[in-house]
Design a protein around this motif. Structure first.
Motif, short mmCIF file in Angstrom:
data_model
loop_
_atom_site.label_atom_id
_atom_site.label_comp_id
_atom_site.label_asym_id
_atom_site.label_seq_id
_atom_site.Cartn_x
_atom_site.Cartn_y
_atom_site.Cartn_z
N VAL A 63 -3.70 7.11 9.46
CA VAL A 63 -3.18 8.47 9.53
C VAL A 63 -2.34 8.65 10.80
CG1 VAL A 63 -3.81 10.91 9.71
CG2 VAL A 63 -4.99 9.44 8.06
N GLU A 64 -2.77 8.09 11.91
CA GLU A 64 -2.00 8.17 13.16
C GLU A 64 -0.64 7.50 13.00
OE1 GLU A 64 -1.33 9.19 17.20
OE2 GLU A 64 -2.80 9.90 15.75
N ALA A 65 -0.61 6.32 12.37
CA ALA A 65 0.66 5.63 12.13
C ALA A 65 1.55 6.44 11.21
CB ALA A 65 0.40 4.24 11.55
N LEU A 66 0.97 7.01 10.15
CA LEU A 66 1.74 7.83 9.21
C LEU A 66 2.39 9.00 9.94
CD1 LEU A 66 -0.72 8.09 6.19
CD2 LEU A 66 1.57 7.06 6.13
N ARG A 67 1.60 9.73 10.69
CA ARG A 67 2.12 10.94 11.35
C ARG A 67 3.19 10.61 12.37
NH1 ARG A 67 -3.56 14.05 10.96
NH2 ARG A 67 -3.08 15.00 8.94
N VAL A 76 1.18 9.39 0.85
CA VAL A 76 0.78 8.02 0.52
C VAL A 76 0.81 7.84 -1.00
CG1 VAL A 76 -1.10 6.32 0.60
CG2 VAL A 76 -0.60 7.75 2.60
N VAL A 77 1.48 6.78 -1.44
CA VAL A 77 1.59 6.50 -2.87
C VAL A 77 0.82 5.25 -3.28
CG1 VAL A 77 3.77 7.75 -3.12
CG2 VAL A 77 3.81 5.30 -2.60
N TYR A 108 -5.64 11.13 -3.85
CA TYR A 108 -6.04 9.78 -4.24
C TYR A 108 -4.83 9.05 -4.80
CZ TYR A 108 -10.58 11.97 -3.76
OH TYR A 108 -11.65 12.65 -3.27
N PRO A 109 -4.17 8.23 -3.97
CA PRO A 109 -3.01 7.46 -4.45
C PRO A 109 -3.48 6.29 -5.31
CG PRO A 109 -3.55 6.84 -2.20
CD PRO A 109 -4.48 7.97 -2.58
N ALA A 110 -2.53 5.52 -5.78
CA ALA A 110 -2.87 4.26 -6.44
C ALA A 110 -3.52 3.39 -5.37
CB ALA A 110 -1.62 3.60 -7.00
N THR A 129 -3.84 -1.12 4.47
CA THR A 129 -2.38 -0.98 4.46
C THR A 129 -2.01 0.08 3.44
OG1 THR A 129 -2.10 -2.69 2.78
CG2 THR A 129 -2.01 -3.42 5.07
N CYS A 130 -0.85 0.69 3.62
CA CYS A 130 -0.42 1.68 2.64
C CYS A 130 1.09 1.85 2.68
CB CYS A 130 -1.12 3.03 2.84
SG CYS A 130 -0.62 3.94 4.30
N THR A 131 1.57 2.50 1.63
CA THR A 131 2.98 2.87 1.53
C THR A 131 3.02 4.37 1.27
OG1 THR A 131 3.45 0.73 0.51
CG2 THR A 131 5.14 2.43 0.30
N ALA A 132 3.89 5.05 2.00
CA ALA A 132 4.07 6.50 1.82
C ALA A 132 5.54 6.78 1.55
CB ALA A 132 3.61 7.25 3.08
N VAL A 133 5.81 7.85 0.82
CA VAL A 133 7.18 8.28 0.58
C VAL A 133 7.27 9.76 0.97
CG1 VAL A 133 9.04 8.59 -1.09
CG2 VAL A 133 7.51 6.61 -1.28
#
Length: 175
Positions: A63-67, A76-77, A108-110, A129-133
């Motif tokens: 979450v810190e990296a995302l923000r 997050v997808v 709840y993403p994939a 790990t994650c991917t966000a759009v």
């Protein structure tokens, strides 16, 4: 927490997903890839003796990296959870759920959880790990440029070399 701008797809022909979505249809935007996050503190040391404790800290790092990349958890997808003990992960699902929701809300993403032999980080029990759009926005104009042009053309407000001045509604082109 805000709702995701992306469309979740959970077909009735598949088993009901619990804690994930079967598919996500992504809204166009800026893609953010978050690399493997473990339970590392800012000083580089690992924290947490249990998988749940490490999951909590690793998800906080996600979450810190995302923000810091301009994204939020609802963007997050796709998320991948790697653990050195899938049986421990499975045994702690009821405990992991509230930890997940504290960081990610009810988005709840994939997702997939993968059991691995070991992780690169010594002592790590989990890596996420994650991917966000992040959706495109048009802060200066509530309508996109393309939609605004459609409205202008429909209302006959645009004049140009391709207009027929004799066609009804093109009075401006005749002047």
């Amino acid at each position: 927490m805000a709702q995701t701008p992306h469309e979740t797809v959970n077909p009735l022909t598949l088993a009901e997903p619990v804690g994930y979505s079967h598919a996500i249809v992504v809204t166009p935007g800026r893609t953010v890839f978050v690399g493997g996050q473990t339970a590392r503190r800012t000083d580089g040391s690992m924290t947490g003796d249990t998988l749940v404790q490490q999951f909590d800290h690793a998800l906080g790092n996600v979450v810190e990296a995302l923000r810091n990349a301009g994204a939020e958890p609802v963007h997050v997808v796709d998320m991948r959870i790697h653990t050195t003990s899938i049986s421990t992960y499975r045994a702690n699902l009821k405990t992991l759920g509230p930890v997940y929701r504290r960081h990610m809300g009810r988005h709840y993403p994939a997702m997939s959880a993968l059991g691995v032999h070991e992780l690169l980080e010594r002592g790590a029990l989990v890596e996420i790990t994650c991917t966000a759009v992040v959706p495109d926005t048009h802060d200066d104009d509530p309508l996109s440029n393309e939609r605004a042009l459609e409205i202008e053309v429909e209302e006959g407000l645009v004049s140009g070399p391709f207009e027929d001045p004799n066609e009804p509604g093109n009075e401006r082109a005749r002047t």
